[in-house]
Design a protein around this motif. Structure first.
Motif, mmCIF file in Angstrom:
data_model
loop_
_atom_site.group_PDB
_atom_site.id
_atom_site.type_symbol
_atom_site.label_atom_id
_atom_site.label_comp_id
_atom_site.label_asym_id
_atom_site.label_seq_id
_atom_site.Cartn_x
_atom_site.Cartn_y
_atom_site.Cartn_z
ATOM 1 N N ASP A 45 1.527 1.971 -10.887
ATOM 2 C CA ASP A 45 1.087 1.308 -9.653
ATOM 3 C C ASP A 45 0.394 2.319 -8.751
ATOM 4 O OD1 ASP A 45 3.326 2.722 -8.731
ATOM 5 O OD2 ASP A 45 4.578 0.949 -8.515
ATOM 6 N N TYR A 46 -0.431 1.838 -7.844
ATOM 7 C CA TYR A 46 -1.194 2.711 -6.948
ATOM 8 C C TYR A 46 -1.511 1.927 -5.678
ATOM 9 C CZ TYR A 46 -5.225 -0.029 -8.453
ATOM 10 O OH TYR A 46 -6.081 -1.071 -8.707
ATOM 11 N N LEU A 53 0.442 -1.771 -2.415
ATOM 12 C CA LEU A 53 0.707 -1.259 -3.761
ATOM 13 C C LEU A 53 0.221 -2.293 -4.789
ATOM 14 C CD1 LEU A 53 2.085 1.382 -4.682
ATOM 15 C CD2 LEU A 53 4.223 0.095 -4.893
ATOM 16 N N HIS A 55 0.038 -3.345 -8.868
ATOM 17 C CA HIS A 55 0.514 -3.133 -10.232
ATOM 18 C C HIS A 55 -0.701 -3.314 -11.151
ATOM 19 C CE1 HIS A 55 5.102 -3.986 -9.536
ATOM 20 N NE2 HIS A 55 4.609 -3.108 -8.700
ATOM 21 N N LYS A 56 -1.258 -2.203 -11.571
ATOM 22 C CA LYS A 56 -2.544 -2.260 -12.282
ATOM 23 C C LYS A 56 -2.476 -3.149 -13.524
ATOM 24 C CE LYS A 56 -6.198 0.373 -14.369
ATOM 25 N NZ LYS A 56 -7.025 1.564 -14.342
ATOM 26 N N GLY A 200 7.692 2.794 -5.530
ATOM 27 C CA GLY A 200 6.877 2.353 -6.657
ATOM 28 C C GLY A 200 7.244 3.082 -7.944
ATOM 29 N N HIS A 260 -7.481 -8.467 -9.746
ATOM 30 C CA HIS A 260 -6.771 -8.247 -8.485
ATOM 31 C C HIS A 260 -7.669 -8.766 -7.364
ATOM 32 C CE1 HIS A 260 -3.982 -5.803 -10.775
ATOM 33 N NE2 HIS A 260 -4.992 -5.089 -11.227
ATOM 34 N N THR A 288 1.899 -9.461 -5.139
ATOM 35 C CA THR A 288 2.744 -8.274 -5.349
ATOM 36 C C THR A 288 3.516 -7.862 -4.100
ATOM 37 O OG1 THR A 288 1.020 -7.617 -6.887
ATOM 38 C CG2 THR A 288 2.708 -5.990 -6.453
ATOM 39 N N THR A 292 7.040 -5.714 -3.747
ATOM 40 C CA THR A 292 7.105 -4.346 -3.235
ATOM 41 C C THR A 292 7.676 -4.267 -1.822
ATOM 42 O OG1 THR A 292 4.858 -4.587 -2.394
ATOM 43 C CG2 THR A 292 5.099 -3.631 -4.598
#
Ligand code: FAD
Ligand code: UDP
Length: 388
Positions: A45-46, A53, A55-56, A200, A260, A288, A292
């Motif tokens: 995640d980034y 955040l 979640h790729k 994360g 996304h 997300t 998060t």
């Protein structure tokens, strides 16, 4: 750093946990390589542009019944309590999934809903969970009606989208992941531990891999570097068929495209995920922020579009559990056995097994305890030292 004794291929759950075990318990040097440009595998995640955040690789919710796994990971993160809830878009309504007594009450007129619920409780018991394929075998007329409804509206088209297969063509364990709940518990998972790492997954992985004996090389394909480390032992968490150059044919995997999509209001959904079994090309959409705990005026939605896996063009996210694939896996397992003591295969791709994160973690810990540690204790003489 001196030459590593171990090369670990893949910095996901499996690779990172084995690396940590070898580095801290055996005090040996480990090199972790990943062909992606980041650690954490599919759990990566980034923070995106609006600070949320992301979640790729799709929504990752941690849940486990294993105290061992929970205690192990708790050394590397604090947790945020989170119970995942999912609504399914069915007959124009958003109803709880897994399908349960609340879903029945929402979808059917009250007299009928009461009768169906009473039948379910009488037949299976309150609090039980019944796989849809099992329920379909029930002879009772009302339960037959209900199971056909749930099969058609919740499972059939979703499963065709996700796998290009019908539920009964897959191993029964796949649809049994989301059984009918004979209760009013709307949580997607029922495990004793359910939570999200507060900072994360990537932050948690940074801590797992933060050891003086571990070095990590990203954007590095094992194939390009293996010649430099001929004497190192290898833990391989990539696709097992790829390791053997597809010598027994390609194993099938399902892939996904993730979109996304920014959302200009604080929240789009009342819960973390909405499943769309019957409409659209995507299967589900996840907000997300719910997972998060991020706050702020904007949101972000992640859509999942299933597709076939084509090596070199997309990622092998899901092994496909069928009788045919377990047959196709066998020759690769045999080849892997010949390398025992020098190369070990593990993880969702190395084992070709539909693991959740906790299962990948448990597999890594067991691999270390039962196979890796004994090798070292016997002076590193490979095969002879393997435990049964
Ligand atoms: P991976 O995370 O796939 O890591 C393998 C790594 O190996 C990859 O980073 C890859 O780049 C690398 N690699 C492969 N070949 C090579 C090579 N030749 N050289 C170098 N590197 C290589 N689990 C849950 O518990 N809860 C969830 O909510 C959940 N949601 C999910 C949603 C989606 C859409 C998907 C796809 C999975 C989900 N999972 C979830 C499952 C979870 O992602 C896996 O259990 C976990 O990531 C498995 O870890 P792994 O280390 O075995 O594999
Ligand atoms: N499934 C379905 N409809 C749903 C939810 C799940 O048909 O609304 C089936 C589908 O085959 C899916 C499987 O159950 O692939 C497992 O669902 P899960 O949510 O566990 O999948 P994952 O999160 O691993 O993608």
């Amino acid at each position: 750093m001196s030459k590593p004794a171990w090369i670990i291929v893949g910095a996901g759950f499996t690779g990172a946990v084995v690396a940590e075990r070898i580095a801290s318990v055996l005090d040996e040097r480990v090199l972790v390589v990943d062909r992606r440009d980041h650690i954490a595998g599919n759990a990566y995640d980034y923070r995106g542009e609006n600070g949320l955040l992301i979640h790729k690789y799709g929504p990752h919710i941690f849940h486990t019944n294993s105290k061992r796994v929970w205690d192990y990971l708790s050394r590397f993160t604090e947790w945020r309590n989170y119970f995942h809830k999912v609504l399914g878009h069915i007959d124009g309504q958003l109803v709880p999934v897994p399908f349960n007594l609340n879903s029945i009450a929402q979808l059917f007129p009250s007299g009928m809903a009461d009768r169906l619920s009473e039948k379910l409780v009488a037949r299976y018991g309150f609090g039980t969970k019944v796989p849809i394929l099992k329920m379909r075998a029930d002879a009772d007329e009302d339960l037959k009606f209900l199971s056909d409804y749930v099969y058609r509206k919740v499972f059939e088209t979703y499963t065709l989208k996700q796998w290009e297969l019908r539920p009964e063509e897959l191993d029964p364990s796949v649809s049994a992941r989301v059984p009918v709940h004979v209760s009013r518990d709307d949580r997607y998972f029922q495990d004793s531990y359910q939570a999200m790492p507060v900072d994360g997954y990537t932050a948690m992985f940074r801590k797992i891999l933060n050891h003086q004996n571990i070095s990590v090389e990203l954007s590095t394909n094992y194939k390009d570097v293996c010649g430099d480390f001929k004497s190192a032992r290898v833990i391989y968490t990539g696709p097992i068929d790829e390791y053997f150059n597809y010598s027994h044919g390609q194993l099938p995997y399902r892939s996904l495209q993730f979109k996304h999509v920014p959302y200009s209001q604080e929240f789009a959904f009342p819960v973390g995920t909405v499943n769309y079994p019957n409409e659209f090309d995507f299967t589900r959409v996840t907000e997300t922020k719910h997972l998060t705990g991020d706050r702020g005026p904007l949101s972000l939605l992640t859509q999942e579009y299933p597709e076939a896996y084509v090596p070199g063009t997309n990622e092998p996210y899901y092994p496909i559990p069928t009788t045919a694939t377990s047959e196709a896996l066998r020759p690769y397992r045999n080849l892997a056995r010949e390398l025992d003591g020098q190369v070990w295969f593990a993880g969702r791709l190395g084992d070709y097994a539909y693991y959740n994160m906790d299962q990948a973690c448990a597999r890594a810990i067991a691999l270390f305890d039962k196979q890796i540690a004994p090798v070292r204790q016997n002076g590193g003489r490979g095969q002879a030292s393997r435990l049964a």
